[in-house]
Design a protein around this motif. Sequence first.
Motif, short mmCIF file in Angstrom:
data_model
loop_
_atom_site.label_atom_id
_atom_site.label_comp_id
_atom_site.label_asym_id
_atom_site.label_seq_id
_atom_site.Cartn_x
_atom_site.Cartn_y
_atom_site.Cartn_z
N ALA A 15 -10.70 4.75 -3.15
CA ALA A 15 -11.78 3.77 -3.04
C ALA A 15 -11.23 2.36 -2.88
O ALA A 15 -11.70 1.58 -2.04
N VAL A 16 -10.20 2.03 -3.66
CA VAL A 16 -9.61 0.68 -3.59
C VAL A 16 -8.93 0.48 -2.24
O VAL A 16 -9.07 -0.58 -1.61
N GLY A 17 -8.21 1.48 -1.79
CA GLY A 17 -7.54 1.37 -0.50
C GLY A 17 -8.51 1.23 0.66
O GLY A 17 -8.30 0.42 1.57
N LEU A 18 -9.58 2.00 0.63
CA LEU A 18 -10.59 1.89 1.69
C LEU A 18 -11.32 0.56 1.63
O LEU A 18 -11.72 0.03 2.67
N LEU A 19 -11.50 0.03 0.44
CA LEU A 19 -12.14 -1.28 0.29
C LEU A 19 -11.32 -2.38 0.97
O LEU A 19 -11.87 -3.35 1.47
N MET A 24 -10.53 -4.48 7.61
CA MET A 24 -9.47 -4.86 8.55
C MET A 24 -9.56 -4.06 9.84
O MET A 24 -9.11 -4.52 10.88
N LEU A 25 -10.14 -2.87 9.77
CA LEU A 25 -10.31 -2.04 10.97
C LEU A 25 -11.58 -2.36 11.73
O LEU A 25 -11.83 -1.80 12.79
N GLY A 26 -12.41 -3.22 11.17
CA GLY A 26 -13.64 -3.60 11.84
C GLY A 26 -14.85 -2.83 11.36
O GLY A 26 -15.95 -3.05 11.87
N TYR A 27 -14.66 -1.91 10.44
CA TYR A 27 -15.78 -1.17 9.87
C TYR A 27 -16.25 -1.87 8.61
O TYR A 27 -15.46 -2.48 7.91
N PHE A 28 -17.50 -1.74 8.32
CA PHE A 28 -18.07 -2.35 7.11
C PHE A 28 -17.66 -3.81 7.00
O PHE A 28 -17.11 -4.25 5.99
N THR A 29 -17.92 -4.57 8.05
CA THR A 29 -17.49 -5.96 8.06
C THR A 29 -18.23 -6.80 7.02
O THR A 29 -17.80 -7.92 6.73
N PHE A 30 -19.31 -6.27 6.45
CA PHE A 30 -19.98 -7.01 5.38
C PHE A 30 -19.07 -7.16 4.16
O PHE A 30 -19.27 -8.06 3.35
N LEU A 31 -18.05 -6.31 4.05
CA LEU A 31 -17.11 -6.45 2.94
C LEU A 31 -16.28 -7.72 3.09
O LEU A 31 -15.78 -8.25 2.10
N ASN A 32 -16.12 -8.21 4.33
CA ASN A 32 -15.42 -9.49 4.53
C ASN A 32 -16.24 -10.65 3.99
O ASN A 32 -15.69 -11.71 3.71
N ASP A 33 -17.55 -10.45 3.90
CA ASP A 33 -18.42 -11.52 3.42
C ASP A 33 -18.51 -11.58 1.90
O ASP A 33 -19.18 -12.46 1.37
N LEU A 34 -17.86 -10.63 1.21
CA LEU A 34 -17.84 -10.69 -0.25
C LEU A 34 -17.15 -11.98 -0.68
O LEU A 34 -16.18 -12.42 -0.06
N TYR A 104 -5.68 -10.44 0.29
CA TYR A 104 -6.28 -9.59 -0.74
C TYR A 104 -6.58 -8.20 -0.19
O TYR A 104 -6.47 -7.22 -0.93
N ASN A 105 -6.92 -8.09 1.10
CA ASN A 105 -7.11 -6.77 1.70
C ASN A 105 -5.81 -5.98 1.68
O ASN A 105 -5.80 -4.78 1.37
N PHE A 106 -4.70 -6.64 2.02
CA PHE A 106 -3.39 -5.98 1.98
C PHE A 106 -3.04 -5.56 0.55
O PHE A 106 -2.51 -4.47 0.33
N ILE A 107 -3.33 -6.42 -0.40
CA ILE A 107 -3.05 -6.08 -1.80
C ILE A 107 -3.87 -4.87 -2.23
O ILE A 107 -3.36 -3.97 -2.90
N LEU A 108 -5.13 -4.81 -1.82
CA LEU A 108 -5.97 -3.66 -2.15
C LEU A 108 -5.44 -2.38 -1.52
O LEU A 108 -5.44 -1.32 -2.15
#
Length: 124
Positions: A15-19, A24-34, A104-108
């Motif tokens: 879950a953390v890795g997919l988050l 970064m892959l362009g899916y669920f781009t709403f996660l970038n808006d967190l 932070y995406n890389f860290i996740l």
Amino acid sequence: MMQARDWVSFFAGLAVGLLGLLPMLGYFTFLNDLKVSVVVWIVAVAALYLVWNSIIEITNSNIIGTFSIAIAGIALLSGLLPVLHSFGIGWGWFELKWLPGTVYNFILIIEGAFLMVATFAMEL
């Protein structure tokens, strides 16, 4: 024999890795808006869980635990310093405003990978 805590570590790591990976892959781009504050809390909590798994790995005399605890320490600092600053503790540089969300995406992603490795490393 694999225990329930091992599989919890695997699915938490997934879950953390997919988050971190999906935005970064362009899916669920709403996660970038967190807000960065939400992501920082996720990084800090995942790092604490990785520290706990790393201690189990080290007590089982597994060399992977040494690398895991080093990664967890770096991730914990990058997550805990902004959290402390949000409570008014620490200097201004604790906020780490200069770190973009991509870091932070890389860290996740790295935390997720090490949590998934911990699934099997805790049993070696």
